[in-house]
Enzyme design. Structure first.
Site, PDB file in Angstrom:
ATOM      1  N   SER A   1      15.059 -24.014  -5.671  1.00  0.00           N
ATOM      2  CA  SER A   1      15.919 -22.675  -5.239  1.00  0.00           C
ATOM      3  C   SER A   1      16.193 -22.012  -6.609  1.00  0.00           C
ATOM      4  O   SER A   1      15.336 -21.837  -7.299  1.00  0.00           O
ATOM      5  CB  SER A   1      17.080 -22.968  -4.148  1.00  0.00           C
ATOM      6  OG  SER A   1      17.359 -21.733  -3.757  1.00  0.00           O
TER       7      SER A   1
ATOM      8  N   ASP B   1      10.325 -20.495   5.413  1.00  0.00           N
ATOM      9  CA  ASP B   1      11.560 -20.301   4.383  1.00  0.00           C
ATOM     10  C   ASP B   1      12.439 -19.135   4.694  1.00  0.00           C
ATOM     11  O   ASP B   1      11.687 -18.107   4.474  1.00  0.00           O
ATOM     12  CB  ASP B   1      11.202 -20.497   2.966  1.00  0.00           C
ATOM     13  CG  ASP B   1      12.491 -20.770   1.848  1.00  0.00           C
ATOM     14  OD1 ASP B   1      13.621 -20.230   2.489  1.00  0.00           O
ATOM     15  OD2 ASP B   1      12.214 -21.174   0.773  1.00  0.00           O
TER      16      ASP B   1
ATOM     17  N   HIS C   1      13.708 -23.884   3.953  1.00  0.00           N
ATOM     18  CA  HIS C   1      14.080 -23.624   2.554  1.00  0.00           C
ATOM     19  C   HIS C   1      14.423 -25.365   1.778  1.00  0.00           C
ATOM     20  O   HIS C   1      14.337 -25.490   0.761  1.00  0.00           O
ATOM     21  CB  HIS C   1      15.436 -22.900   2.305  1.00  0.00           C
ATOM     22  CG  HIS C   1      15.713 -22.713   0.793  1.00  0.00           C
ATOM     23  ND1 HIS C   1      14.838 -22.177   0.092  1.00  0.00           N
ATOM     24  CD2 HIS C   1      17.080 -22.935   0.196  1.00  0.00           C
ATOM     25  CE1 HIS C   1      15.615 -21.884  -1.132  1.00  0.00           C
ATOM     26  NE2 HIS C   1      16.563 -22.305  -1.051  1.00  0.00           N
TER      27      HIS C   1
END
Length: 286
Positions: A97, A237, A265
């Site tokens: 991320s 996601d 995610h």
């Protein structure tokens, strides 16, 4: 666990596990978490003979909570100083991320630097890069990036933090982060609580400022890389849309995409065995 003080006086917490003489793998965590979120990958690779290192980004976890420096360039500089301190060379970087953003910027900047090989010989800092559910090439929606997140949505997240960070930091893991809001999802209360605990360890200022980093355009950084890059993204996601990650490889000289069908995610937490084996296979490639 060790701490390292940066040139600006900020102290970073980091973990240095596994085989001290093994090939180094450096992890960078997502928002608003800390190095604990990669513990299953670090334990797995450490048991396979690798040296595994992860830090708590400034303002997060057990690191200091400065008012300033909560931006991509400073984070990349912090990693550079930690690499110099640990004398790391030929490391594989693994970012999840937001951590995929700071490692992409670090990898791009590290081309102008060298590390320390055996017997003091010069060598490169970075050998490979893995981007998992990463915010590159840009999370913010733009004309060239229609799948990105609108600025209005990011502003809503800022407003929710200002209104009630504690509740917001339950809503995120209970819903989109792990995909627990999807029909028939197997919900882990432990993962929700762990996310909340890590998130609340971060300073409010650092967590709030980090949202601005999601507007960063990383296309130039990606285009400058000449190392192998593995891009891993789930097509379900809800945090970094698949349409964002799906285009990353077109900006890379040597990139490949691994898609997790139905993957959320939080792939390092939800798809532990798959991610661990993906990392091990990529590391073993010459």
């Amino acid at each position: 666990m060790p701490y390292f003080t940066l040139k600006d006086g900020v102290t970073l917490f980091y973990k240095d596990w596994g085989n001290a003489t093994g090939q180094p793998v450096f992890f960078s965590h997502g928002w608003p978490l800390n190095s604990d979120n990669f513990e299953l990958q670090m334990n797995f690779l450490g048991n396979h003979g690798y040296r595994v290192i992860a830090h708590d980004r400034r303002g997060h976890g057990r690191s200091d909570q400065p008012w300033n420096g909560n931006d991509v360039d400073t984070w990349a500089s912090d990693i550079s100083e930690l690499f110099e301190h640990l004398k790391l060379t030929d490391a594989t970087l693994v970012g999840h991320s937001t951590g995929g953003g700071d490692l992409t910027r670090f990898a791009a900047k590290s081309k102008a630097h060298s590390g320390y090989g055996s017997h003091g010989s010069k060598s490169s800092w970075v050998k490979k890069l893995v981007l998992i559910s990463a915010i590159v090439p840009q999370l913010l929606q733009a004309d060239w990036n229609p799948s990105g997140v609108p600025l209005e949505t990011m502003n809503q997240q800022r407003a929710l933090m200002l209104k009630d960070r504690s509740q917001f930091f339950y809503d995120v893991p209970e819903g989109p982060f792990f995909g627990f809001n999807r029909p028939n999802a197997t919900v882990s209360k432990g993962l929700i609580q762990s996310w909340y605990n890590e998130g609340m360890q971060a300073s409010f200022k650092s967590a709030f400022d980090t949202i601005a980093s999601w507007e960063t355009d990383f296309r130039h950084d990606l285009q400058s890389l000449d190392i192998p890059v593995l891009v891993i993204h789930g097509d379900a996601d809800q945090i970094v849309p698949f349409g964002v990650g799906n285009q990353t490889t077109k900006f890379l000289k040597d990139g490949r995409l691994k898609v997790y069908k139905g993957g959320p995610h939080a792939l390092p937490n939800i798809e532990v065995d798959g991610i661990n084996n993906d990392l091990l296979s990529f590391l073993k490639e010459t």
